[in-house]
Motif scaffolding. Structure first.
Motif: not given
Length: 583
Positions: A57-81
């Motif tokens: 199960v993947f939180d697809m919409h949560g991941f999309r939201d992370r990409l649009m939110q400034k509080e989540h940086d590139l490194v954090g998004n990379y680790l999420f994926l």
């Protein structure tokens, strides 16, 4: 053991429509284990799909939201994926199939350890690649949907190179959900012998919903004539539709909108004799549990793509010239909804109920600009649609029939096999369409055939040029100037092919798949790329040649039908002009 990954990050209905693909893969590879990557929003439906061995199960919409939110940086998004990719790569897959259109799914599957990847992915240089001919076709459907004859499920099956013996969608109702459903019905005073008619009022978008007032009229007529109990289904966001229905209806519906789990919904749908619905996820759930569906199509929904996948369902759609509308159209006068009257829906439901009771079917009084189809499985295993009332042949109908034959053809089939395919098309035209006015489209078909002949000629020129490039690429000493000259000539041919696609939309599907194939070229070295390109031009050349051969046969057939007309037909200015061109 064969490990297979399927990536489907879409909605509930699409997930259910993936079950025949899973069944086909399990039949073909007896030791196959299927891993399904699914969006968290629709993971619940998977509990009733017995074909899944491992669910991720993947939180697809949560991941999309992370990409649009400034509080989540590139490194954090990379680790999420990365956590998801690590989970996926706990095993190596023999086959990975992506049936999702999104760039996120393409990125994910490109990072998966798999011997073979099919569908939308990304190559080593970051370019879009669509692998497998039928998934290239799948991505061609939206821009060319007027000419698409295939259901979504059948495109999935073709992408998997399978055709399961077990037909239809698959969902198994759990015992606990069945017991809960029985208790719900008992509380509502519904007895075992009561006839239940389910209604789903909502859809993912409001423009896809038939008016509540029309559903009310149908429910009252059916309740009055068959003493049936009406049950309303839907999500909590559709509660207002249920309130409108309940306040307007003379019958007393059981309103279960927003009051059941997904499993209980499946169990309740299984108890219904028929479900009347807009195009929405529960429609496919009803189909999967064996309930007959009457499906109402409006707005941008096309019955050929997402209708109930099974034997004996009914689909109703207006055949106004604007139907289905484009995905980006905002319509202020939805005549497609008004054209579908409560009476025609009621007559369709009565046919279903009468068939179940062993009563002969009632006759339809078909209004203008509406068509009803009954679903069935063709000899080749794919879904077909039989029109309840035959109507005059149109270019769109003819081209869909032609494309169904051409896309499914072996491009190297013999003349006898091609002749048999043409005879099959003629038989279908005779049984499903009225041909008394076939002459009205013959003239334009002849012009189309000339354009197709030119397209085939261009494909042949391209094939000849690429053949020369292959020869040159195989030499020890390559003549750069000659190679540049050949490349320029090939580029000129490609431009003409592109123009042909714009000038003749009826042949654009051939050219869109051709373009997708060129974009998907992979390989290192000139020789490898040239030989891969040669296969693409061969496909276009031989596919268009078969199309032309079939088209000429059908034109002859249509002309013979025109000659057998009982009454003289008026001559139009367009025909006179075309005859002049023929000279």
């Amino acid at each position: 053991m064969k490990e297979i990954l399927i990536v489907n990050l879409t909605r509930m209905g699409d997930l259910l429509q993936t079950t025949p693909l899973m069944a086909g893969l399990k039949e073909q590879y007896r030791d196959a284990r299927i891993t399904l990557l699914v969006s968290s929003r629709f993971a619940e439906i998977c509990s009733g799909i017995p074909l899944i061995d491992d669910l991720i199960v993947f939180d697809m919409h949560g991941f999309r939201d992370r990409l649009m939110q400034k509080e989540h940086d590139l490194v954090g998004n990379y680790l999420f994926l990365k956590r998801l990719i690590s989970r996926l790569n706990e095993k190596e897959y023999d086959l990975a199939i992506n049936v999702t259109h999104s760039s996120v799914s393409a990125l994910i599957i490109s990072l998966v350890h798999a011997r073979e990847i099919r569908g939308f992915t990304i190559d080593s240089e970051g370019h879009r690649v669509i692998r497998h001919p039928w998934l290239k076709y799948f991505f061609n459907v939206v821009p060319n949907r007027d000419y698409n004859p295939f259901h979504l499920v059948d495109m999935y099956l073709k992408a998997g190179d399978v055709m399961p013996e077990r037909k239809g969608l698959i969902y198994e109702v759990r015992d606990e959900d069945r017991v809960n459903a029985e208790e719900i019905l008992l509380k509502e005073g519904i007895r075992n012998e009561d006839s239940l008619v389910g209604i789903h009022l909502g859809a993912s978008k409001s423009d896809k919903t038939w008016p509540v007032s029309s559903f009310v009229e149908v429910a009252d007529m059916i309740s009055r004539e068959y003493h049936a109990r009406v049950i309303l289904f839907g999500s909590s966001t559709e509660a207002d539709l249920g309130e409108k229905f309940t306040s307007a209806a003379n019958c007393k519906p059981v309103n279960l909108i927003g009051k059941t789990s997904l499993g209980e919904l499946a169990a309740l749908l299984k108890q219904c004799s028929v479900l009347i619905s807009n195009d929405t996820g529960p429609l496919h759930l009803a189909t999967a549990v064996g309930t007959t569906v009457v499906d109402i199509f409006t707005a941008n929904v096309h019955f050929l793509e997402t209708s109930p996948y099974g034997e004996g369902h009914y689909v109703i759609q207006s055949d106004l010239p604007c139907v289905p509308c484009g995905f980006d159209v905002q319509c202020n006068n939805m005549k497609c909804k008004d054209a579908i009257t409560p009476q025609i829906v009621c007559d369709t439901v009565k046919t279903v109920l009468n068939n179940k009771a062993g009563i002969s079917a009632n006759k339809f009084l078909m209004p203008e600009h509406v068509q009803i189809y009954r679903t069935y499985f063709r000899e080749n295993g794919m879904l077909g649609f039989y029109p309840i009332k035959r109507k005059e042949i149109t270019r769109e109908i003819l081209y869909r029939i032609l494309y169904r034959a051409v896309w499914d053809m072996d491009i190297h089939m013999s003349s006898n096999e091609c002749e048999a395919a043409c005879n099959g098309i003629c038989d279908e035209l005779s049984s499903c369409c009225l041909l008394s006015r076939a002459w009205s489209i013959v003239c334009s078909l002849k012009e189309d055939a000339k354009a197709l002949a030119r397209l085939n000629e261009l494909a042949g020129q391209g094939l000849g040029i690429i053949d020369r490039i292959c020869e040159e690429a195989g030499r020890d000493a390559i003549e750069i100037n000659l190679l540049k000259e050949l490349s320029d000539r090939l580029e000129s041919v490609d431009r003409e092919l592109e123009l042909a696609g714009h000038a003749y939309p009826c042949f654009r599907p051939l050219l869109v798949v051709f373009v997708f194939s060129r974009e998907a070229l992979e390989g290192s070295g000139l020789s490898a790329l040239a030989n891969s390109s040669k296969k693409i031009y061969e496909e276009l050349f031989f596919r268009s040649l078969k199309f032309l051969q079939v088209m000429k046969k059908i034109i002859t057939f249509m002309e013979s039908k025109s000659e057998n007309e009982q009454e003289p037909r008026p001559e139009t200015i367009h025909e006179t002009a075309c005859r002049g061109c023929d000279r």
